[in-house]
Design an enzyme around this catalytic site. Structure first.
Site, PDB file in Angstrom:
ATOM      1  N   SER A   1     -48.723 -12.767  17.055  1.00  0.00           N
ATOM      2  CA  SER A   1     -47.795 -12.068  16.152  1.00  0.00           C
ATOM      3  C   SER A   1     -46.717 -12.849  15.469  1.00  0.00           C
ATOM      4  O   SER A   1     -46.382 -12.811  14.393  1.00  0.00           O
ATOM      5  CB  SER A   1     -46.949 -11.037  17.106  1.00  0.00           C
ATOM      6  OG  SER A   1     -47.606 -10.143  17.633  1.00  0.00           O
TER       7      SER A   1
ATOM      8  N   GLU B   1     -54.051  -7.262  12.554  1.00  0.00           N
ATOM      9  CA  GLU B   1     -53.565  -7.196  11.241  1.00  0.00           C
ATOM     10  C   GLU B   1     -51.954  -6.726  11.475  1.00  0.00           C
ATOM     11  O   GLU B   1     -51.185  -6.059  10.602  1.00  0.00           O
ATOM     12  CB  GLU B   1     -53.967  -6.386  10.045  1.00  0.00           C
ATOM     13  CG  GLU B   1     -55.584  -7.015   9.888  1.00  0.00           C
ATOM     14  CD  GLU B   1     -56.294  -6.824   8.718  1.00  0.00           C
ATOM     15  OE1 GLU B   1     -55.479  -6.692   7.658  1.00  0.00           O
ATOM     16  OE2 GLU B   1     -57.311  -6.584   8.421  1.00  0.00           O
TER      17      GLU B   1
ATOM     18  N   THR C   1     -49.634  -5.865  15.226  1.00  0.00           N
ATOM     19  CA  THR C   1     -49.415  -4.667  16.177  1.00  0.00           C
ATOM     20  C   THR C   1     -48.572  -3.587  15.517  1.00  0.00           C
ATOM     21  O   THR C   1     -47.825  -3.835  14.739  1.00  0.00           O
ATOM     22  CB  THR C   1     -48.867  -5.283  17.502  1.00  0.00           C
ATOM     23  OG1 THR C   1     -47.602  -5.872  17.398  1.00  0.00           O
ATOM     24  CG2 THR C   1     -50.054  -6.161  18.259  1.00  0.00           C
TER      25      THR C   1
HETATM   26  C1  LIG Z   1     -61.024  -7.309  17.396  1.00  0.00           C
HETATM   27  C2  LIG Z   1     -59.932  -8.272  16.644  1.00  0.00           C
HETATM   28  C3  LIG Z   1     -60.299  -8.697  15.319  1.00  0.00           C
HETATM   29  C4  LIG Z   1     -59.087  -9.390  14.987  1.00  0.00           C
HETATM   30  N1  LIG Z   1     -59.530 -10.210  13.554  1.00  0.00           N
HETATM   31  C5  LIG Z   1     -58.754 -11.209  13.151  1.00  0.00           C
HETATM   32  C6  LIG Z   1     -58.904 -11.587  11.752  1.00  0.00           C
HETATM   33  O1  LIG Z   1     -60.014 -11.412  11.313  1.00  0.00           O
HETATM   34  N2  LIG Z   1     -58.136 -12.817  11.697  1.00  0.00           N
HETATM   35  C7  LIG Z   1     -56.973 -13.225  12.320  1.00  0.00           C
HETATM   36  O2  LIG Z   1     -56.528 -14.206  11.756  1.00  0.00           O
HETATM   37  N3  LIG Z   1     -56.990 -12.705  13.414  1.00  0.00           N
HETATM   38  C8  LIG Z   1     -57.555 -11.547  13.848  1.00  0.00           C
HETATM   39  N4  LIG Z   1     -57.053 -10.944  15.163  1.00  0.00           N
HETATM   40  C9  LIG Z   1     -55.881 -11.226  15.755  1.00  0.00           C
HETATM   41  C10 LIG Z   1     -54.778 -10.024  15.643  1.00  0.00           C
HETATM   42  O3  LIG Z   1     -54.330  -9.898  14.446  1.00  0.00           O
HETATM   43  C11 LIG Z   1     -53.984 -10.494  16.845  1.00  0.00           C
HETATM   44  O4  LIG Z   1     -54.573 -10.287  17.986  1.00  0.00           O
HETATM   45  C12 LIG Z   1     -52.581  -9.560  16.586  1.00  0.00           C
HETATM   46  O5  LIG Z   1     -51.810  -9.856  15.668  1.00  0.00           O
HETATM   47  C13 LIG Z   1     -51.665  -9.535  17.937  1.00  0.00           C
HETATM   48  O6  LIG Z   1     -51.564 -11.161  18.346  1.00  0.00           O
HETATM   49  P1  LIG Z   1     -51.714 -11.452  19.843  1.00  0.00           P
HETATM   50  O7  LIG Z   1     -53.152 -10.723  20.289  1.00  0.00           O
HETATM   51  O8  LIG Z   1     -51.610 -12.885  20.220  1.00  0.00           O
HETATM   52  O9  LIG Z   1     -50.545 -10.647  20.554  1.00  0.00           O
HETATM   53  P2  LIG Z   1     -49.159 -11.202  20.956  1.00  0.00           P
HETATM   54  O10 LIG Z   1     -48.479 -11.594  19.512  1.00  0.00           O
HETATM   55  O11 LIG Z   1     -49.161 -12.006  22.514  1.00  0.00           O
HETATM   56  O12 LIG Z   1     -48.219  -9.722  21.387  1.00  0.00           O
HETATM   57  C14 LIG Z   1     -48.496  -9.268  22.578  1.00  0.00           C
HETATM   58  C15 LIG Z   1     -47.510  -7.962  22.693  1.00  0.00           C
HETATM   59  O13 LIG Z   1     -46.181  -8.510  22.413  1.00  0.00           O
HETATM   60  C16 LIG Z   1     -45.797  -7.662  21.191  1.00  0.00           C
HETATM   61  N5  LIG Z   1     -44.798  -8.680  20.310  1.00  0.00           N
HETATM   62  C17 LIG Z   1     -45.056  -9.756  19.936  1.00  0.00           C
HETATM   63  N6  LIG Z   1     -44.007 -10.504  19.368  1.00  0.00           N
HETATM   64  C18 LIG Z   1     -43.076  -8.959  19.284  1.00  0.00           C
HETATM   65  C19 LIG Z   1     -41.782  -8.965  18.692  1.00  0.00           C
HETATM   66  N7  LIG Z   1     -41.213 -10.054  17.833  1.00  0.00           N
HETATM   67  N8  LIG Z   1     -41.219  -7.798  18.874  1.00  0.00           N
HETATM   68  C20 LIG Z   1     -41.702  -6.662  19.404  1.00  0.00           C
HETATM   69  N9  LIG Z   1     -42.788  -6.865  20.122  1.00  0.00           N
HETATM   70  C21 LIG Z   1     -43.699  -7.961  20.060  1.00  0.00           C
HETATM   71  C22 LIG Z   1     -47.016  -7.339  20.523  1.00  0.00           C
HETATM   72  O14 LIG Z   1     -46.694  -6.029  19.768  1.00  0.00           O
HETATM   73  C23 LIG Z   1     -47.992  -6.870  21.661  1.00  0.00           C
HETATM   74  O15 LIG Z   1     -47.686  -5.670  22.073  1.00  0.00           O
HETATM   75  C24 LIG Z   1     -58.247  -9.907  15.607  1.00  0.00           C
HETATM   76  C25 LIG Z   1     -57.815  -9.436  17.047  1.00  0.00           C
HETATM   77  C26 LIG Z   1     -58.839  -8.432  17.582  1.00  0.00           C
HETATM   78  C27 LIG Z   1     -58.692  -8.128  18.921  1.00  0.00           C
END
Ligand SMILES: Cc1cc2nc3c(=O)[nH]c(=O)nc-3n(C[C@H](O)[C@H](O)[C@H](O)COP(=O)(O)OP(=O)(O)OC[C@H]3O[C@@H](n4cnc5c(N)ncnc54)[C@H](O)[C@@H]3O)c2cc1C
Length: 383
Positions: free
Chosen positions: A136, A365, A367
């Site tokens: 994120s 894209e 959460t």
């Molecule tokens: C199948 C799949 C395809 C994907 N495709 C792509 C792609 O093509 N290109 C690419 O670049 N990425 C891609 N992603 C990555 C995806 O965009 C990220 O997984 C997503 O943005 C969340 O990041 P994270 O998984 O690190 O979760 P984290 O950022 O670690 O979040 C964990 C939790 O904390 C919450 N959180 C974090 N920060 C805050 C905040 N400031 N306020 C409140 N809550 C918060 C989140 O909402 C979530 O509930 C893909 C992911 C998957 C699983």
């Protein structure tokens, strides 16, 4: 099932929607569950989608696109996702996340070099922003690009790249300065030395789309492959993700509609207490609530799509559309299993796939929490 808002579409948009719906039902639907079970990328479907112009719907004919608008493109993503959400995201990530930044921020040379093959589907595109430390908080990027003569040398690793395993062209975001937001975008080709595919994720849903780790070891990228201005890669990513979010909203709408259509069919056929379960008010109310969720999300998505077509700022509207549509997909898929009873929990019916596929729309894209953050910030302003 007719969507009550089709009267808002132009003849051209309706024709495209019908064409895509026919293609999806004839070619995608019969193999969707099998491809999903085998984690198989639908290569031949993507090739055919390319021949039909579906890999570059909203781009000018002069670069090999179909010359249509974004409303048409998002309608197509929904129609395809109605039958296979994996195919929907393959097209959406390719078009919104890889082609769009090249079209929007690329030099004329970059557009001439990359767009014709991408928009015709001869090549597949991917977008790589996420890293283990940058989810994120995407500005926490550790992958570094340093200038060396006429080249950039890139080192680091990226996670979760949709289409990562099949793509020929990547939009890659790397750090080019100390400042937190000093990131830049690069067009990277899979054959550039030092570029490797790492782990392929095994996922809950959208299993026939690939999700790959990308490893970059002294990757040599020519200086002309810098995309947009140096140090402006964070902004480029955020603008790109606005469009991407409408692709995911459309994917979610497809999953929601699939859940509703399958539930109506099943509830008319399933007999309990000597009558179709559709006679029970409990079932009718679930179907009514599902439809209201779907059409609310549809209206938000169309509004934002029209704003994109008009060149307006639509960041908040895209976040609202994605938030609502992904929650509608989860709601509808959950109710669809309820309506199918125990059978809905088995692989004999597609609703279990819809349920698994729906979840990702609340995660990638941005959460749902990040969408709420975008919406709230745009309303409250900087404190
Ligand atoms: C199948 C799949 C395809 C994907 N495709 C792509 C792609 O093509 N290109 C690419 O670049 N990425 C891609 N992603 C990555 C995806 O965009 C990220 O997984 C997503 O943005 C969340 O990041 P994270 O998984 O690190 O979760 P984290 O950022 O670690 O979040 C964990 C939790 O904390 C919450 N959180 C974090 N920060 C805050 C905040 N400031 N306020 C409140 N809550 C918060 C989140 O909402 C979530 O509930 C893909 C992911 C998957 C699983």
């Amino acid at each position: 099932m007719g969507v009550d808002m089709d009267f808002l579409l132009t003849e051209e948009q309706k024709m495209l929607k019908d064409m895509v719906s026919k293609f999806a039902q004839e070619k995608i639907a019969p193999v969707a569950s099998e491809n999903e079970r085998n984690h198989r990328f639908p290569k031949e479907i993507i090739e055919e989608a390319g021949e039909l112009g579906l890999m570059g719907i909203a781009y000018p004919v002069k670069y090999g696109g179909a010359g249509m608008d974004y409303v048409s493109y998002f309608l197509a993503v929904e129609e395809i996702s109605r039958w296979c959400a994996s195919t929907g995201v393959i097209i959406s990530a390719h078009s919104s996340l890889a082609c769009d930044p090249i079209y929007r921020f690329g030099t004329e040379e970059q557009k001439q070099k990359y767009l014709p093959d991408l928009l015709s589907g001869k090549k597949i595109g991917s977008f790589s922003l996420t890293e283990s430390s940058a989810g994120s908080d995407s500005s926490n990027t550790r992958t570094v690009a340093r200038k060396d003569g006429k080249n950039w040398i890139i080192n680091g690793s990226k996670l979760f790249a949709t289409n990562g395993n099949e793509a020929d062209v990547f939009i890659l975001i790397a750090r080019t300065g100390e400042d937190k937001h000093n990131l830049s975008a690069f067009i990277v080709e899979k054959d550039m030395p030092g570029y490797k595919i790492g782990k392929l994720e095994k996922k809950l849903g959208i299993r026939s789309s690939s999700t790959a780790e990308i490893i970059l070891e002294d990757v040599v990228v020519p200086e002309e492959n810098l995309l947009g201005e140096i140090g402006k890669g964070f902004k480029l990513s955020m603008i790109t993700l606005d469009g991407g979010r409408l692709g995911i909203a459309s994917q979610a709408l497809g999953i929601a509609r699939a859940s509703i259509e399958d539930s109506i069919k099943y509830s008319r056929e399933r007999i309990q207490f000597e009558q179709p379960i559709a006679n029970f008010q409990a079932i009718q109310w679930m179907i009514a609530d599902m439809w209201v969720e779907y059409e609310s999300a549809l209206l938000l998505t169309w509004r934002a799509s029209v704003m994109k077509d008009k060149g307006m700022n639509y960041s908040r509207e895209a976040a609202m559309a994605k938030l609502k549509a992904s929650e509608a997909a989860m709601f509808c898929a959950n109710k669809a299993i309820q309506i199918h009873g125990g059978y809905g929990f088995t692989e004999d019916f597609n609703v279990e796939r819809y349920y698994r596929d729906a979840k990702i729309t609340e995660l990638y894209e941005g959460t749902s929490e990040i969408q709420r953050l975008v919406i709230a910030r745009s309303l409250i302003g900087k404190i």
